[in-house]
Design a protein around this motif. Structure first.
Motif, PDB file in Angstrom:
ATOM      1  N   LEU A   5      33.574  41.842  31.102  1.00  0.00           N
ATOM      2  CA  LEU A   5      32.976  41.968  32.426  1.00  0.00           C
ATOM      3  C   LEU A   5      34.072  42.040  33.486  1.00  0.00           C
ATOM      4  CD1 LEU A   5      30.524  41.916  34.340  1.00  0.00           C
ATOM      5  CD2 LEU A   5      30.706  39.417  34.311  1.00  0.00           C
ATOM      6  N   THR A   6      35.073  41.202  33.356  1.00  0.00           N
ATOM      7  CA  THR A   6      36.174  41.205  34.323  1.00  0.00           C
ATOM      8  C   THR A   6      36.900  42.540  34.324  1.00  0.00           C
ATOM      9  OG1 THR A   6      36.440  38.818  34.099  1.00  0.00           O
ATOM     10  CG2 THR A   6      38.315  40.026  34.998  1.00  0.00           C
ATOM     11  N   ALA A   7      37.141  43.097  33.147  1.00  0.00           N
ATOM     12  CA  ALA A   7      37.812  44.401  33.051  1.00  0.00           C
ATOM     13  C   ALA A   7      36.976  45.486  33.708  1.00  0.00           C
ATOM     14  CB  ALA A   7      38.092  44.750  31.589  1.00  0.00           C
ATOM     15  N   GLU A   8      35.672  45.451  33.500  1.00  0.00           N
ATOM     16  CA  GLU A   8      34.801  46.465  34.101  1.00  0.00           C
ATOM     17  C   GLU A   8      34.760  46.332  35.615  1.00  0.00           C
ATOM     18  OE1 GLU A   8      33.531  49.200  32.819  1.00  0.00           O
ATOM     19  OE2 GLU A   8      34.567  48.582  31.002  1.00  0.00           O
ATOM     20  N   LEU A   9      34.707  45.117  36.114  1.00  0.00           N
ATOM     21  CA  LEU A   9      34.709  44.924  37.565  1.00  0.00           C
ATOM     22  C   LEU A   9      36.028  45.397  38.175  1.00  0.00           C
ATOM     23  CD1 LEU A   9      32.869  41.512  37.726  1.00  0.00           C
ATOM     24  CD2 LEU A   9      32.046  43.677  38.685  1.00  0.00           C
ATOM     25  N   ASN A  10      37.138  45.125  37.516  1.00  0.00           N
ATOM     26  CA  ASN A  10      38.425  45.623  37.990  1.00  0.00           C
ATOM     27  C   ASN A  10      38.467  47.143  37.961  1.00  0.00           C
ATOM     28  OD1 ASN A  10      40.678  43.627  38.737  1.00  0.00           O
ATOM     29  ND2 ASN A  10      39.714  42.637  36.989  1.00  0.00           N
ATOM     30  N   ARG A  11      37.906  47.754  36.946  1.00  0.00           N
ATOM     31  CA  ARG A  11      37.862  49.215  36.870  1.00  0.00           C
ATOM     32  C   ARG A  11      37.063  49.782  38.033  1.00  0.00           C
ATOM     33  NH1 ARG A  11      34.213  52.859  35.236  1.00  0.00           N
ATOM     34  NH2 ARG A  11      32.820  51.263  34.414  1.00  0.00           N
ATOM     35  N   LEU A  12      35.896  49.220  38.276  1.00  0.00           N
ATOM     36  CA  LEU A  12      35.038  49.710  39.355  1.00  0.00           C
ATOM     37  C   LEU A  12      35.663  49.478  40.732  1.00  0.00           C
ATOM     38  CD1 LEU A  12      31.635  48.527  37.891  1.00  0.00           C
ATOM     39  CD2 LEU A  12      32.399  50.899  38.165  1.00  0.00           C
ATOM     40  N   ALA A  13      36.417  48.396  40.863  1.00  0.00           N
ATOM     41  CA  ALA A  13      37.050  48.073  42.139  1.00  0.00           C
ATOM     42  C   ALA A  13      38.401  48.770  42.307  1.00  0.00           C
ATOM     43  CB  ALA A  13      37.243  46.564  42.241  1.00  0.00           C
ATOM     44  N   SER A  14      38.855  49.462  41.265  1.00  0.00           N
ATOM     45  CA  SER A  14      40.187  50.089  41.264  1.00  0.00           C
ATOM     46  C   SER A  14      41.282  49.057  41.510  1.00  0.00           C
ATOM     47  CB  SER A  14      40.263  51.211  42.309  1.00  0.00           C
ATOM     48  OG  SER A  14      39.332  52.223  42.004  1.00  0.00           O
ATOM     49  N   THR A  15      41.112  47.901  40.869  1.00  0.00           N
ATOM     50  CA  THR A  15      42.097  46.835  40.948  1.00  0.00           C
ATOM     51  C   THR A  15      42.549  46.495  39.537  1.00  0.00           C
ATOM     52  OG1 THR A  15      40.357  45.148  40.861  1.00  0.00           O
ATOM     53  CG2 THR A  15      41.101  45.829  43.047  1.00  0.00           C
ATOM     54  N   THR A  16      43.573  45.699  39.430  1.00  0.00           N
ATOM     55  CA  THR A  16      44.012  45.194  38.131  1.00  0.00           C
ATOM     56  C   THR A  16      44.336  43.724  38.264  1.00  0.00           C
ATOM     57  OG1 THR A  16      46.298  45.823  38.590  1.00  0.00           O
ATOM     58  CG2 THR A  16      44.986  47.396  37.336  1.00  0.00           C
ATOM     59  N   GLY A  17      43.997  42.974  37.255  1.00  0.00           N
ATOM     60  CA  GLY A  17      44.379  41.579  37.190  1.00  0.00           C
ATOM     61  C   GLY A  17      43.601  40.609  38.047  1.00  0.00           C
ATOM     62  N   LYS A  18      42.580  41.065  38.732  1.00  0.00           N
ATOM     63  CA  LYS A  18      41.778  40.133  39.536  1.00  0.00           C
ATOM     64  C   LYS A  18      40.767  39.426  38.642  1.00  0.00           C
ATOM     65  CE  LYS A  18      41.911  42.043  44.159  1.00  0.00           C
ATOM     66  NZ  LYS A  18      42.489  40.879  44.802  1.00  0.00           N
ATOM     67  N   ALA A  19      40.430  38.207  39.024  1.00  0.00           N
ATOM     68  CA  ALA A  19      39.330  37.506  38.373  1.00  0.00           C
ATOM     69  C   ALA A  19      38.041  38.247  38.713  1.00  0.00           C
ATOM     70  CB  ALA A  19      39.265  36.064  38.863  1.00  0.00           C
ATOM     71  N   ALA A  20      36.992  38.014  37.934  1.00  0.00           N
ATOM     72  CA  ALA A  20      35.725  38.725  38.130  1.00  0.00           C
ATOM     73  C   ALA A  20      35.218  38.605  39.558  1.00  0.00           C
ATOM     74  CB  ALA A  20      34.678  38.193  37.147  1.00  0.00           C
ATOM     75  N   GLN A  21      35.280  37.415  40.128  1.00  0.00           N
ATOM     76  CA  GLN A  21      34.787  37.211  41.494  1.00  0.00           C
ATOM     77  C   GLN A  21      35.562  38.052  42.498  1.00  0.00           C
ATOM     78  OE1 GLN A  21      34.511  33.118  42.705  1.00  0.00           O
ATOM     79  NE2 GLN A  21      34.409  33.636  44.861  1.00  0.00           N
ATOM     80  N   GLY A  22      36.868  38.063  42.394  1.00  0.00           N
ATOM     81  CA  GLY A  22      37.691  38.847  43.311  1.00  0.00           C
ATOM     82  C   GLY A  22      37.447  40.335  43.178  1.00  0.00           C
ATOM     83  N   ALA A  23      37.347  40.803  41.945  1.00  0.00           N
ATOM     84  CA  ALA A  23      37.081  42.226  41.719  1.00  0.00           C
ATOM     85  C   ALA A  23      35.701  42.609  42.229  1.00  0.00           C
ATOM     86  CB  ALA A  23      37.222  42.557  40.231  1.00  0.00           C
ATOM     87  N   ALA A  24      34.714  41.735  42.043  1.00  0.00           N
ATOM     88  CA  ALA A  24      33.363  42.011  42.533  1.00  0.00           C
ATOM     89  C   ALA A  24      33.355  42.129  44.049  1.00  0.00           C
ATOM     90  CB  ALA A  24      32.397  40.919  42.077  1.00  0.00           C
ATOM     91  N   ASN A  25      34.115  41.287  44.723  1.00  0.00           N
ATOM     92  CA  ASN A  25      34.193  41.358  46.182  1.00  0.00           C
ATOM     93  C   ASN A  25      34.846  42.654  46.640  1.00  0.00           C
ATOM     94  OD1 ASN A  25      33.268  38.942  47.955  1.00  0.00           O
ATOM     95  ND2 ASN A  25      34.056  37.999  46.090  1.00  0.00           N
ATOM     96  N   VAL A  26      35.891  43.094  45.985  1.00  0.00           N
ATOM     97  CA  VAL A  26      36.521  44.368  46.340  1.00  0.00           C
ATOM     98  C   VAL A  26      35.532  45.503  46.098  1.00  0.00           C
ATOM     99  CG1 VAL A  26      38.365  45.998  45.759  1.00  0.00           C
ATOM    100  CG2 VAL A  26      38.870  43.554  45.934  1.00  0.00           C
ATOM    101  N   TYR A  27      34.879  45.506  44.949  1.00  0.00           N
ATOM    102  CA  TYR A  27      33.903  46.544  44.597  1.00  0.00           C
ATOM    103  C   TYR A  27      32.768  46.598  45.619  1.00  0.00           C
ATOM    104  CZ  TYR A  27      30.238  48.821  41.762  1.00  0.00           C
ATOM    105  OH  TYR A  27      29.227  49.633  41.298  1.00  0.00           O
ATOM    106  N   ALA A  28      32.330  45.430  46.076  1.00  0.00           N
ATOM    107  CA  ALA A  28      31.206  45.365  47.014  1.00  0.00           C
ATOM    108  C   ALA A  28      31.623  45.538  48.469  1.00  0.00           C
ATOM    109  CB  ALA A  28      30.475  44.037  46.843  1.00  0.00           C
ATOM    110  N   GLY A  29      32.919  45.507  48.725  1.00  0.00           N
ATOM    111  CA  GLY A  29      33.372  45.590  50.108  1.00  0.00           C
ATOM    112  C   GLY A  29      33.119  44.311  50.879  1.00  0.00           C
ATOM    113  N   THR A  30      33.114  43.203  50.175  1.00  0.00           N
ATOM    114  CA  THR A  30      32.871  41.895  50.770  1.00  0.00           C
ATOM    115  C   THR A  30      34.107  41.028  50.548  1.00  0.00           C
ATOM    116  OG1 THR A  30      31.862  41.111  48.708  1.00  0.00           O
ATOM    117  CG2 THR A  30      30.374  42.024  50.360  1.00  0.00           C
TER     118      THR A  30
END
Length: 81
Positions: free
Chosen positions: A9-34
């Motif tokens: 899940l963390t890898a997928e959230l980082n992929r969607l957010a175009s980030t690397t190495g973020k925890a799931a919560q951080g990547a979800a916030n980038v992906y959501a623009g929050t």
């Protein structure tokens, strides 16, 4: 571009957010623009900016909503995006 079979899940959230190495919560916030929201809150806001916390969907349900799928695990749903 769909995700990789078996990815977390963390890898997928980082992929969607175009980030690397973020925890799931951080990547979800980038992906959501929050920022500063929990995982569930960020994904619910991504799906609907007007959704109130009392109407937030759980992890699998919100990931399926975002992906336009049903019955998949959160990771499997996000892999389809």
């Amino acid at each position: 571009m769909a995700g990789t079979a078996g990815s977390s899940l963390t890898a997928e959230l980082n992929r969607l957010a175009s980030t690397t190495g973020k925890a799931a919560q951080g990547a979800a916030n980038v992906y959501a623009g929050t920022s500063g929201l929990g995982l569930i809150a960020a994904l619910n806001i991504k799906a609907s900016e007007v959704r109130q916390p009392s109407a937030y969907k759980g992890l699998n349900a919100i990931c399926n909503e975002l992906a336009g799928t049903t019955g998949k695990s959160a990771s499997d749903a996000l892999r389809t995006l």
